[in-house]
Write a protein that holds these residues in place. Structure first.
Motif, PDB file in Angstrom:
ATOM      1  N   ASP A 205       0.832  -1.205   0.000  1.00  8.25           N
ATOM      2  CA  ASP A 205       0.000   0.000   0.000  1.00  8.25           C
ATOM      3  C   ASP A 205       0.868   1.257   0.000  1.00  8.25           C
ATOM      4  O   ASP A 205       0.556   2.251  -0.669  1.00  8.25           O
ATOM      5  CB  ASP A 205      -0.918  -0.027   1.229  1.00  8.25           C
ATOM      6  N   GLU A 210       0.029   6.242  -7.123  1.00  6.82           N
ATOM      7  CA  GLU A 210      -1.316   6.758  -6.812  1.00  6.82           C
ATOM      8  C   GLU A 210      -2.389   6.191  -7.731  1.00  6.82           C
ATOM      9  O   GLU A 210      -3.566   6.115  -7.351  1.00  6.82           O
ATOM     10  CB  GLU A 210      -1.315   8.290  -6.906  1.00  6.82           C
ATOM     11  N   HIS A 213      -4.768   0.596  -7.870  1.00  9.80           N
ATOM     12  CA  HIS A 213      -5.710   0.202  -6.835  1.00  9.80           C
ATOM     13  C   HIS A 213      -5.780  -1.322  -6.756  1.00  9.80           C
ATOM     14  O   HIS A 213      -5.610  -2.016  -7.750  1.00  9.80           O
ATOM     15  CB  HIS A 213      -7.107   0.779  -7.103  1.00  9.80           C
ATOM     16  N   ILE A 230      -7.161   1.758   7.484  1.00  2.00           N
ATOM     17  CA  ILE A 230      -7.835   2.928   6.894  1.00  2.00           C
ATOM     18  C   ILE A 230      -7.208   3.283   5.554  1.00  2.00           C
ATOM     19  O   ILE A 230      -7.903   3.567   4.571  1.00  2.00           O
ATOM     20  CB  ILE A 230      -7.778   4.115   7.870  1.00  2.00           C
ATOM     21  N   SER A 231      -5.877   3.240   5.493  1.00  2.00           N
ATOM     22  CA  SER A 231      -5.185   3.543   4.244  1.00  2.00           C
ATOM     23  C   SER A 231      -5.445   2.467   3.196  1.00  2.00           C
ATOM     24  O   SER A 231      -5.722   2.766   2.031  1.00  2.00           O
ATOM     25  CB  SER A 231      -3.681   3.674   4.510  1.00  2.00           C
ATOM     26  N   LYS A 233      -7.963   0.442   2.955  1.00  2.00           N
ATOM     27  CA  LYS A 233      -9.365   0.485   2.529  1.00  2.00           C
ATOM     28  C   LYS A 233      -9.575   1.505   1.405  1.00  2.00           C
ATOM     29  O   LYS A 233     -10.351   1.282   0.478  1.00  2.00           O
ATOM     30  CB  LYS A 233     -10.254   0.813   3.728  1.00  2.00           C
ATOM     31  N   LYS A 234      -8.859   2.618   1.481  1.00  2.00           N
ATOM     32  CA  LYS A 234      -8.956   3.646   0.447  1.00  2.00           C
ATOM     33  C   LYS A 234      -8.368   3.166  -0.879  1.00  2.00           C
ATOM     34  O   LYS A 234      -8.765   3.629  -1.947  1.00  2.00           O
ATOM     35  CB  LYS A 234      -8.242   4.915   0.898  1.00  2.00           C
ATOM     36  N   SER A 235      -7.427   2.229  -0.795  1.00  2.00           N
ATOM     37  CA  SER A 235      -6.721   1.753  -1.987  1.00  2.00           C
ATOM     38  C   SER A 235      -7.354   0.516  -2.599  1.00  2.00           C
ATOM     39  O   SER A 235      -6.889   0.051  -3.644  1.00  2.00           O
ATOM     40  CB  SER A 235      -5.264   1.419  -1.628  1.00  2.00           C
ATOM     41  N   GLU A 258     -15.036  -3.409   8.080  1.00  3.22           N
ATOM     42  CA  GLU A 258     -15.224  -2.013   8.465  1.00  3.22           C
ATOM     43  C   GLU A 258     -14.481  -1.673   9.750  1.00  3.22           C
ATOM     44  O   GLU A 258     -14.196  -0.527  10.029  1.00  3.22           O
ATOM     45  CB  GLU A 258     -16.715  -1.704   8.652  1.00  3.22           C
TER      46      GLU A 258
END
Length: 410
Positions: A205, A210, A213, A230-231, A233-235, A258
């Motif tokens: 990650d 950028e 994904h 958290i990081s 999950k965004k990716s 979650e």
């Protein structure tokens, strides 16, 4: 059939290996023996595992990086008859007595809370797990399993390789753990589910560009720090988590993570017991063959199992329980901290003390972290000792042994 790094192996390749094994007496008659296997060639290991399983023999996989003397010791400790080290043609005979039991898959527990122990699972129980796993996992045969974890352990071998083949997909097994290579393989297979440890997922990650994904990622083995999750999950399109143990294999799957504490819903062939949210208790697993006491503390809420702590990791400060994960999440929220482990030390006078090791981008004083923690934690939860290190020591499977780190009497 499957890939190992960049090489594709077909069913014909597998059958050719089976024919070769039929010419070697201790393999042809493997139903009479317990075979320990430590081979650098991962196709040879997989084909041999499938062959032994088909014949009803017993096999004990050993990680290929294990030195010869270490492999001999491990093989002897689980009563193996032969050790296949580096080559199938040069077996080391350890015992002349034939086996009189049913064929089993032999695994060693992780050893995070003490000495590893020998776990034996019948091939029938493995089949039962594979069937339940493939029915529960929310993916189809078009999703490629990319297995970036050892296939000598049940997470990579059963959940990764065997379950993928069961649902008709062609797994990609990674032995080249260079992160750049692995990121390239993920780009080549955009419709993927990646099996890896939390530490490797975090590394990928951080290093990806950028634009890249992840599709589905599966984490297991230890609870991922909330900051990393958290990081990630965004990716990712979807982050999943599975929970298990050597005695039962995969026990639960959380299909849409979650909260890192969510271990998920039990597989249909198992019964799981734990406490409730106000009174967490030891997680107990009931299979068709036995009852397993996990030494994990958790609770069940609306059918879902949630993790609190390892029993041996909990820190008792003057009668009050401190859960390391909760303290680690607070420390990791300091932007300078890259990694942390919270553990206990025994003090002759005051009992158990909360301590922490951390890796940081810049020098950080213990008093600074103590002040940071005081904003979010009760005084008894705040570590009395902070130690900055260049790297937090891990076991060969990537897990952290808090017991080993904190094994100092002060």
């Amino acid at each position: 059939m499957f890939y190992i790094d960049d090489r594709y192996y077909t069913i014909d390749d597998l059958e050719a290996q089976f024919e070769k094994y039929e010419t070697i007496s201790y393999l042809r008659d493997c139903q009479d023996y317990r075979l320990a296997v430590c081979l650098p060639d991962q196709f040879q290991w997989l084909s041999l595992c499938f062959y032994i399983r088909k014949k009803g023999g017993s096999v004990f996989p050993i990680h290929p990086s294990t030195p010869k003397e270490g492999a001999i010791r491990m093989a002897s400790n689980v009563a193996s008859h032969y050790l296949l080290y580096e080559s199938i043609e040069t077996a080391i005979e350890l015992s002349a007595h034939k086996s009189d039991g049913n064929g089993v898959l032999i695994q060693m527990s992780s050893g995070t809370t003490g000495e590893p122990k020998c776990i034996e699972r019948t091939w029938d129980s493995v089949e039962e797990e594979i069937t339940a796993y493939t029915r529960t996992l929310p993916i189809d045969h078009l999703t490629t399993s990319i297995i970036a974890c050892p296939i000598t352990h049940s997470y990579g071998l059963i959940s990764g390789v065997m379950a993928s083949l069961e649902r008709g997909a062609e797994p990609v097994i990674i032995t080249n753990m260079n992160p750049k290579y692995l990121l390239k393989k993920l780009r080549e297979q955009p419709n993927h589910i990646l099996y890896a440890s939390p530490t490797l997922l975090h590394t990928l990650d951080r290093l990806k560009d950028e634009k890249q994904h992840f599709n589905y990622v599966m984490t297991s083995g230890t609870i991922m720090p909330s900051k990393w999750f958290i990081s990630l999950k965004k990716s990712s399109r979807l982050v999943l988590q599975q929970y298990g143990c050597s005695e039962a294999g995969c026990v639960t799957i959380q299909g849409q993570l979650e909260d890192v504490r969510e271990l998920g819903y039990p597989l249909p062939h198992l019964k799981v017991k734990a406490g409730n949210e106000t009174n967490p208790e030891e997680i107990i697993i009931e299979t068709s063959e036995k009852i397993i006491y996990t030494k994990d503390v958790g609770y069940i809420k609306e059918g879902k199992v949630l993790f609190v702590s390892r029993i041996d990791d909990m820190i008792n400060v003057a009668g009050l329980n401190v859960y390391p994960q909760e303290v680690e999440d607070v420390i990791l929220n300091d932007p300078r901290i890259e990694e942390v482990v919270v553990y206990k030390k025994q003090n002759k006078l005051s009992g158990e003390r909360v301590c922490a090791q951390f890796v940081s981008t810049d020098p950080v004083e213990g008093n600074e972290l103590r002040d940071w923690c005081s904003k979010f934690l009760a005084p008894f939860q705040i570590p009395m000792e902070f130690t900055r290190v260049t790297e937090i020591e891990k076991l060969p499977n990537g897990k952290i042994s808090r017991r080993k780190i904190g094994g100092v009497l002060v």
